[in-house]
Write an enzyme that holds these catalytic residues in place. Structure first.
Site, PDB file in Angstrom:
ATOM      1  N   ALA A  65      -5.300   2.752   1.611  1.00 49.34           N
ATOM      2  CA  ALA A  65      -4.458   3.881   1.221  1.00 49.34           C
ATOM      3  C   ALA A  65      -3.631   3.445   0.024  1.00 49.34           C
ATOM      4  O   ALA A  65      -3.328   2.252  -0.130  1.00 49.34           O
ATOM      5  CB  ALA A  65      -3.545   4.264   2.382  1.00 49.34           C
ATOM      6  N   GLY A 108      -7.462   1.523   4.703  1.00 44.96           N
ATOM      7  CA  GLY A 108      -8.117   2.829   4.721  1.00 44.96           C
ATOM      8  C   GLY A 108      -9.508   2.775   4.083  1.00 44.96           C
ATOM      9  O   GLY A 108     -10.364   3.599   4.408  1.00 44.96           O
ATOM     10  N   GLU A 131      -3.200  -3.981   7.088  1.00 40.52           N
ATOM     11  CA  GLU A 131      -1.978  -3.193   7.279  1.00 40.52           C
ATOM     12  C   GLU A 131      -0.842  -4.012   7.889  1.00 40.52           C
ATOM     13  O   GLU A 131       0.339  -3.782   7.620  1.00 40.52           O
ATOM     14  CB  GLU A 131      -2.262  -1.966   8.174  1.00 40.52           C
TER      15      GLU A 131
HETATM   16  C1  HXC Z   1      -2.113   1.006  -4.601  1.00 36.47           C
HETATM   17  C2  HXC Z   1      -3.338  -0.784  -5.312  1.00 36.47           C
HETATM   18  C3  HXC Z   1      -3.841  -0.994  -4.021  1.00 36.47           C
HETATM   19  C4  HXC Z   1      -3.408  -0.093  -3.001  1.00 36.47           C
HETATM   20  C5  HXC Z   1      -4.678  -2.491  -5.309  1.00 36.47           C
HETATM   21  N1  HXC Z   1      -3.887  -1.731  -6.074  1.00 36.47           N
HETATM   22  N2  HXC Z   1      -4.673  -2.061  -4.041  1.00 36.47           N
HETATM   23  N3  HXC Z   1      -2.482   0.208  -5.599  1.00 36.47           N
HETATM   24  N4  HXC Z   1      -2.557   0.886  -3.331  1.00 36.47           N
HETATM   25  N5  HXC Z   1      -3.865  -0.184  -1.741  1.00 36.47           N
HETATM   26  C6  HXC Z   1      -3.628  -1.876  -7.511  1.00 36.47           C
HETATM   27  C7  HXC Z   1      -2.737  -3.080  -7.804  1.00 36.47           C
HETATM   28  O1  HXC Z   1      -1.401  -2.769  -7.595  1.00 36.47           O
HETATM   29  C8  HXC Z   1      -3.065  -3.327  -9.251  1.00 36.47           C
HETATM   30  O2  HXC Z   1      -2.381  -2.394 -10.044  1.00 36.47           O
HETATM   31  C9  HXC Z   1      -4.542  -2.984  -9.350  1.00 36.47           C
HETATM   32  O3  HXC Z   1      -4.828  -2.162  -8.222  1.00 36.47           O
HETATM   33  C10 HXC Z   1      -5.438  -4.211  -9.284  1.00 36.47           C
HETATM   34  O4  HXC Z   1      -5.086  -4.956  -8.119  1.00 36.47           O
HETATM   35  P1  HXC Z   1      -4.678  -6.507  -8.132  1.00 36.47           P
HETATM   36  O5  HXC Z   1      -3.812  -6.745  -6.954  1.00 36.47           O
HETATM   37  O6  HXC Z   1      -4.136  -6.902  -9.464  1.00 36.47           O
HETATM   38  O7  HXC Z   1      -6.106  -7.189  -7.939  1.00 36.47           O
HETATM   39  P2  HXC Z   1      -6.424  -8.568  -7.224  1.00 36.47           P
HETATM   40  O8  HXC Z   1      -5.427  -9.629  -7.612  1.00 36.47           O
HETATM   41  O9  HXC Z   1      -7.878  -8.829  -7.473  1.00 36.47           O
HETATM   42  O10 HXC Z   1      -6.203  -8.299  -5.675  1.00 36.47           O
HETATM   43  C11 HXC Z   1      -7.016  -7.336  -5.010  1.00 36.47           C
HETATM   44  C12 HXC Z   1      -6.429  -7.027  -3.603  1.00 36.47           C
HETATM   45  C13 HXC Z   1      -4.961  -6.607  -3.730  1.00 36.47           C
HETATM   46  C14 HXC Z   1      -6.555  -8.261  -2.710  1.00 36.47           C
HETATM   47  C15 HXC Z   1      -7.321  -5.911  -3.010  1.00 36.47           C
HETATM   48  O11 HXC Z   1      -4.853  -5.580  -4.732  1.00 36.47           O
HETATM   49  C16 HXC Z   1      -4.383  -6.070  -2.454  1.00 36.47           C
HETATM   50  O12 HXC Z   1      -4.028  -6.832  -1.576  1.00 36.47           O
HETATM   51  N6  HXC Z   1      -4.247  -4.738  -2.368  1.00 36.47           N
HETATM   52  C17 HXC Z   1      -3.636  -4.080  -1.219  1.00 36.47           C
HETATM   53  C18 HXC Z   1      -4.615  -4.032  -0.059  1.00 36.47           C
HETATM   54  C19 HXC Z   1      -3.973  -3.390   1.173  1.00 36.47           C
HETATM   55  O13 HXC Z   1      -2.950  -3.871   1.672  1.00 36.47           O
HETATM   56  N7  HXC Z   1      -4.580  -2.345   1.658  1.00 36.47           N
HETATM   57  C20 HXC Z   1      -4.115  -1.605   2.851  1.00 36.47           C
HETATM   58  C21 HXC Z   1      -3.214  -0.488   2.428  1.00 36.47           C
HETATM   59  S1  HXC Z   1      -2.512   0.321   3.830  1.00 36.47           S
HETATM   60  P3  HXC Z   1      -1.512  -2.847 -11.346  1.00 36.47           P
HETATM   61  O14 HXC Z   1      -0.915  -1.564 -11.813  1.00 36.47           O
HETATM   62  O15 HXC Z   1      -0.550  -3.885 -10.881  1.00 36.47           O
HETATM   63  O16 HXC Z   1      -2.568  -3.405 -12.276  1.00 36.47           O
HETATM   64  C22 HXC Z   1      -3.707   1.312   4.386  1.00 36.47           C
HETATM   65  C23 HXC Z   1      -3.324   2.201   5.551  1.00 36.47           C
HETATM   66  C24 HXC Z   1      -4.398   3.207   5.854  1.00 36.47           C
HETATM   67  O17 HXC Z   1      -4.808   1.347   3.917  1.00 36.47           O
HETATM   68  C25 HXC Z   1      -3.839   4.269   6.775  1.00 36.47           C
HETATM   69  C26 HXC Z   1      -4.832   5.382   7.039  1.00 36.47           C
HETATM   70  C27 HXC Z   1      -4.222   6.528   7.835  1.00 36.47           C
END
Ligand code: HXC
Length: 257
Positions: A65, A108, A131
Site C-alpha cells: 500500500a 498489499g 507491515e
Molecule cells: C510509498 C514507496 C513504497 C510504498 C517504495 N516506495 N515503497 N512509496 N509506499 N509502499 C517509494 C520510495 O519511497 C522511493 O521513493 C521509491 O519508491 C523507490 O524506493 P526505494 O526505497 O528507494 O528503493 P529500494 O532502496 O530498492 O528499496 C525497495 C523497498 C523499499 C525494500 C521495497 O522501498 C521498502 O521497504 N518499501 C516499503 C515496503 C513496505 O513496507 N510495504 C508495506 C506497506 S503497508 P522516493 O521518492 O524516495 O524515490 C501495506 C499494508 C497493506 O502494504 C494493507 C492492505 C489493506
C-alpha cells in the site's frame, strides 16, 4: 483512461494489466486500486475475455500500500476506505487471474498477488508482509491467504519478522507454482492464460469456484459442491462438444454454453 496501469488485449481472450507507478515501485494508491477494480469489472463483463494476467515492472510487482497515502488517513478514513471496495472486486473476480511477479511483492503487493489464482515468479522476486515494521499488520488477506498458501510456520515467520522470502522459497512453500527467468515471467503467464482461454468457460469458472471453496470449507461440503458443479456441466453443450471432438480427433470449439 487509467493513469496508473496499462491494459492490453492479447488474442485470443486474454487481458494483460500492467501496474505503472514506477516512481513508487507500484505502491498501491486508492486511485490505482480503483482503476484496477474498474478493469477487472470490465474484464468480468466482457464475454471475449477468458483470463487476465496482472504484472508490474522488473523491479517491483508492487511494494505495498502507498505508505505516504496511509500517513494521511486516520482511523475513520480507514474504516470507510474506498480501497476496501476495490479489494472486494478482486476477491469476487470469477475469471482466471494469473500474477506474473518480478521484484518486490510486499505488503498489499503480496496480498494482491495472492488474489490471483496462479502466481508465476521471476527468480528475483521477493514476497513479504513487512507491515509489522510499520507497527501494523496485513489487512487484505496477508494472514489468511498466506497461511493457507505456505502453512503456519512460514506464514508466522513472514508476518512476525516482516522479512521477505525468495521466489524459490515461495515455490517450495506452495505460494508460487513456477519460477522463471525474470524476462520470461510475463510470457509464461500469458502462455498459461492462453491455454486456459481455450477451455470451456463454464467448466473453468466452476472449477475455479470449487478449488477456492476447498480453502475454506470442510471436505464433505467441498465434495458436495464439486459434485453439484460436475453435474451442472454434464448438461452443457461444451461438454458434448469436448467429448465429440475427442472422438473425432479434432480440437473442440467451445462456445460457453
Ligand atoms: C510509498 C514507496 C513504497 C510504498 C517504495 N516506495 N515503497 N512509496 N509506499 N509502499 C517509494 C520510495 O519511497 C522511493 O521513493 C521509491 O519508491 C523507490 O524506493 P526505494 O526505497 O528507494 O528503493 P529500494 O532502496 O530498492 O528499496 C525497495 C523497498 C523499499 C525494500 C521495497 O522501498 C521498502 O521497504 N518499501 C516499503 C515496503 C513496505 O513496507 N510495504 C508495506 C506497506 S503497508 P522516493 O521518492 O524516495 O524515490 C501495506 C499494508 C497493506 O502494504 C494493507 C492492505 C489493506
Amino acid at each position: 483512461m487509467p493513469l496508473t496501469l496499462a491494459v492490453e488485449f492479447i488474442e485470443p481472450g486474454v487481458r494483460l494489466i500492467t501496474l505503472q507507478r514506477p516512481q513508487a515501485l507500484n505502491a498501491l494508491t486508492t486511485q490505482l486500486l480503483g482503476e484496477l477494480a474498474d478493469e477487472l469489472n470490465a474484464a468480468q463483463s466482457d464475454h471475449n475475455t477468458h483470463a487476465v494476467v496482472i504484472t508490474g515492472s522488473a523491479k517491483a510487482f508492487a511494494a505495498g500500500a502507498d505508505i505516504n497515502e496511509m500517513a494521511e488517513r486516520n482511523l475513520v478514513g480507514i474504516l470507510d476506505d474506498p480501497r476496501q471496495a476495490s479489494w472486494q472486486t478482486l476477491t469476487r473476480f470469477s475469471k482466471p487471474l494469473i500474477a506474473a511477479v518480478n521484484g518486490f511483492a510486499l505488503g498489499g503487493g503480496c496480498e494482491l498477488a495472492m488474489h490471483a489464482d496462479i502466481i508465476i515468479a521471476g527468480e528475483d522476486a521477493r514476497f513479504g508482509q513487512p507491515e509489522i515494521n510499520l507497527g501494523i499488520m496485513p489487512g487484505a488477506g496477508g494472514t489468511q491467504r498466506l497461511l493457507r498458501a505456505v502453512g503456519k510456520s512460514m506464514a508466522m515467520q513472514m508476518v512476525l519478522t516482516g522479512e521477505p522470502i525468495s521466489a524459490r522459497q515461495a515455490q517450495r512453500s506452495g505460494l508460487v507454482s513456477e519460477v522463471t527467468q525474470p524476462e520470461f515471467t510475463v510470457e509464461r503467464a500469458l502462455h498459461i492464460a492462453h491455454s486456459i482461454a481455450t477451455k470451456a468457460p463454464l467448466a473453468v469458472r466452476l472449477a475455479k469456484e470449487a478449488l477456492l471453496k476447498a480453502m475454506d470449507t470442510d471436505l464433505a461440503s467441498g465434495l458436495r459442491l464439486e459434485r453439484h458443479a460436475f453435474t451442472l456441466l454434464a448438461g452443457t453443450r461444451d461438454r458434448d462438444e469436448g467429448i465429440r471432438a475427442f472422438q473425432e480427433k479434432r480440437r473442440p470449439a467451445f462456445t460457453g454454453e
